[in-house]
Design a protein around this motif. Structure first.
Motif, PDB file in Angstrom:
ATOM      1  N   THR A   1      45.849  19.892   9.768  1.00 45.36           N
ATOM      2  CA  THR A   1      45.803  19.607  11.259  1.00 45.36           C
ATOM      3  C   THR A   1      44.851  19.903  11.948  1.00 45.36           C
ATOM      4  O   THR A   1      43.150  20.431  12.957  1.00 45.36           O
ATOM      5  CB  THR A   1      46.869  19.374  11.678  1.00 45.36           C
ATOM      6  N   ALA A   2      44.706  21.984  11.930  1.00 43.75           N
ATOM      7  CA  ALA A   2      43.598  22.532  11.770  1.00 43.75           C
ATOM      8  C   ALA A   2      42.328  22.789  11.829  1.00 43.75           C
ATOM      9  O   ALA A   2      41.087  22.298  12.021  1.00 43.75           O
ATOM     10  CB  ALA A   2      43.861  24.043  12.139  1.00 43.75           C
ATOM     11  N   ARG A   3      41.494  22.110  11.028  1.00 45.34           N
ATOM     12  CA  ARG A   3      40.122  21.575   9.972  1.00 45.34           C
ATOM     13  C   ARG A   3      40.319  20.687  10.723  1.00 45.34           C
ATOM     14  O   ARG A   3      38.972  21.009  11.289  1.00 45.34           O
ATOM     15  CB  ARG A   3      40.324  21.703   8.397  1.00 45.34           C
ATOM     16  N   ASN A   4      40.265  19.656  10.670  1.00 48.25           N
ATOM     17  CA  ASN A   4      40.233  18.167  12.201  1.00 48.25           C
ATOM     18  C   ASN A   4      40.002  18.398  13.277  1.00 48.25           C
ATOM     19  O   ASN A   4      38.979  17.995  13.592  1.00 48.25           O
ATOM     20  CB  ASN A   4      41.620  17.279  11.698  1.00 48.25           C
ATOM     21  N   ALA A   5      41.100  19.284  14.175  1.00 46.93           N
ATOM     22  CA  ALA A   5      40.376  19.690  14.885  1.00 46.93           C
ATOM     23  C   ALA A   5      39.353  21.081  15.515  1.00 46.93           C
ATOM     24  O   ALA A   5      38.599  20.862  16.293  1.00 46.93           O
ATOM     25  CB  ALA A   5      42.049  20.912  15.907  1.00 46.93           C
ATOM     26  N   ALA A   6      39.087  21.770  14.784  1.00 42.91           N
ATOM     27  CA  ALA A   6      38.264  22.470  14.659  1.00 42.91           C
ATOM     28  C   ALA A   6      36.397  21.442  14.323  1.00 42.91           C
ATOM     29  O   ALA A   6      35.732  22.175  15.156  1.00 42.91           O
ATOM     30  CB  ALA A   6      37.658  23.212  13.215  1.00 42.91           C
ATOM     31  N   GLU A   7      36.486  20.768  14.157  1.00 41.66           N
ATOM     32  CA  GLU A   7      35.670  19.791  13.525  1.00 41.66           C
ATOM     33  C   GLU A   7      35.534  18.778  14.666  1.00 41.66           C
ATOM     34  O   GLU A   7      34.382  18.198  14.989  1.00 41.66           O
ATOM     35  CB  GLU A   7      35.928  18.392  12.000  1.00 41.66           C
ATOM     36  N   ARG A   8      36.464  18.877  15.344  1.00 43.15           N
ATOM     37  CA  ARG A   8      35.915  17.764  16.644  1.00 43.15           C
ATOM     38  C   ARG A   8      35.696  18.743  17.877  1.00 43.15           C
ATOM     39  O   ARG A   8      34.925  17.691  18.591  1.00 43.15           O
ATOM     40  CB  ARG A   8      37.462  16.860  16.767  1.00 43.15           C
ATOM     41  N   GLY A   9      36.100  20.009  17.565  1.00 43.44           N
ATOM     42  CA  GLY A   9      35.482  21.363  18.435  1.00 43.44           C
ATOM     43  C   GLY A   9      35.825  21.271  19.634  1.00 43.44           C
ATOM     44  O   GLY A   9      36.361  22.326  20.960  1.00 43.44           O
ATOM     45  N   ALA A  10      38.092  20.998  18.742  1.00 44.35           N
ATOM     46  CA  ALA A  10      38.990  21.538  19.877  1.00 44.35           C
ATOM     47  C   ALA A  10      39.702  22.747  19.191  1.00 44.35           C
ATOM     48  O   ALA A  10      40.684  22.193  18.651  1.00 44.35           O
ATOM     49  CB  ALA A  10      39.800  20.231  20.192  1.00 44.35           C
ATOM     50  N   PRO A  11      39.079  23.710  18.811  1.00 41.59           N
ATOM     51  CA  PRO A  11      40.555  24.358  18.243  1.00 41.59           C
ATOM     52  C   PRO A  11      42.055  24.282  18.078  1.00 41.59           C
ATOM     53  O   PRO A  11      42.195  24.374  19.803  1.00 41.59           O
ATOM     54  CB  PRO A  11      39.750  25.850  17.935  1.00 41.59           C
TER      55      PRO A  11
END
Length: 138
Positions: A53-63
């Motif tokens: 989940t954190a990796r997906n959020a970081a890829e979207r630019g929203a850590p």
């Protein structure tokens, strides 16, 4: 992500449980030993979900913001610090599970309403199954 990598190392370390601490009671030792193993499995399951989940959020630019600590488990910026209450080997993985459940609940961002706990529990059961949901998301 550094916080999650450090938590994985924290959960994966040897428990340090000793049969000598059980005054010859093999049943008590094995009960605690099995609980330690279960807490470790459940922590790694929740950790995989949170890492993804954190990796997906970081890829979207929203850590994804993560809590700094819960109960007696705290992140000091470099490592996890845990203060045991009774017996460290039986407590540290359970503390990690409590922190993971809190971080996951914060990510789900269920708004407050009278049925909030039920909504969180239903979501946790769908994601993790009944055993993990009933232990950590009540």
């Amino acid at each position: 992500m550094e916080q999650l990598e450090a938590l994985r190392a924290f959960v994966s370390r040897r428990s340090g449980i000793s049969p000598a601490d059980y005054a010859g009671s093999r049943d008590a030792y094995m009960t605690d030993y099995r609980r330690i193993l279960r807490d470790g499995r459940e922590a790694r399951t929740m950790l995989r979900y949170l890492e993804r989940t954190a990796r997906n959020a970081a890829e979207r630019g929203a850590p994804m913001p993560l809590p700094q600590g819960v109960n007696r488990l705290a992140w000091d910026g470099r490592a996890w610090d845990f203060t045991a209450c009774q017996y460290h080997p039986t407590e540290y993985r359970a503390a990690a599970c409590r922190w993971l459940a809190e971080a996951i609940e914060a990510h789900w961002d269920v708004p407050y309403h009278p049925g909030r706990r039920d909504a969180i529990l239903r979501t946790a059961r769908n994601v993790f199954g009944r055993a993990i949901a009933d232990r950590w998301f009540q």
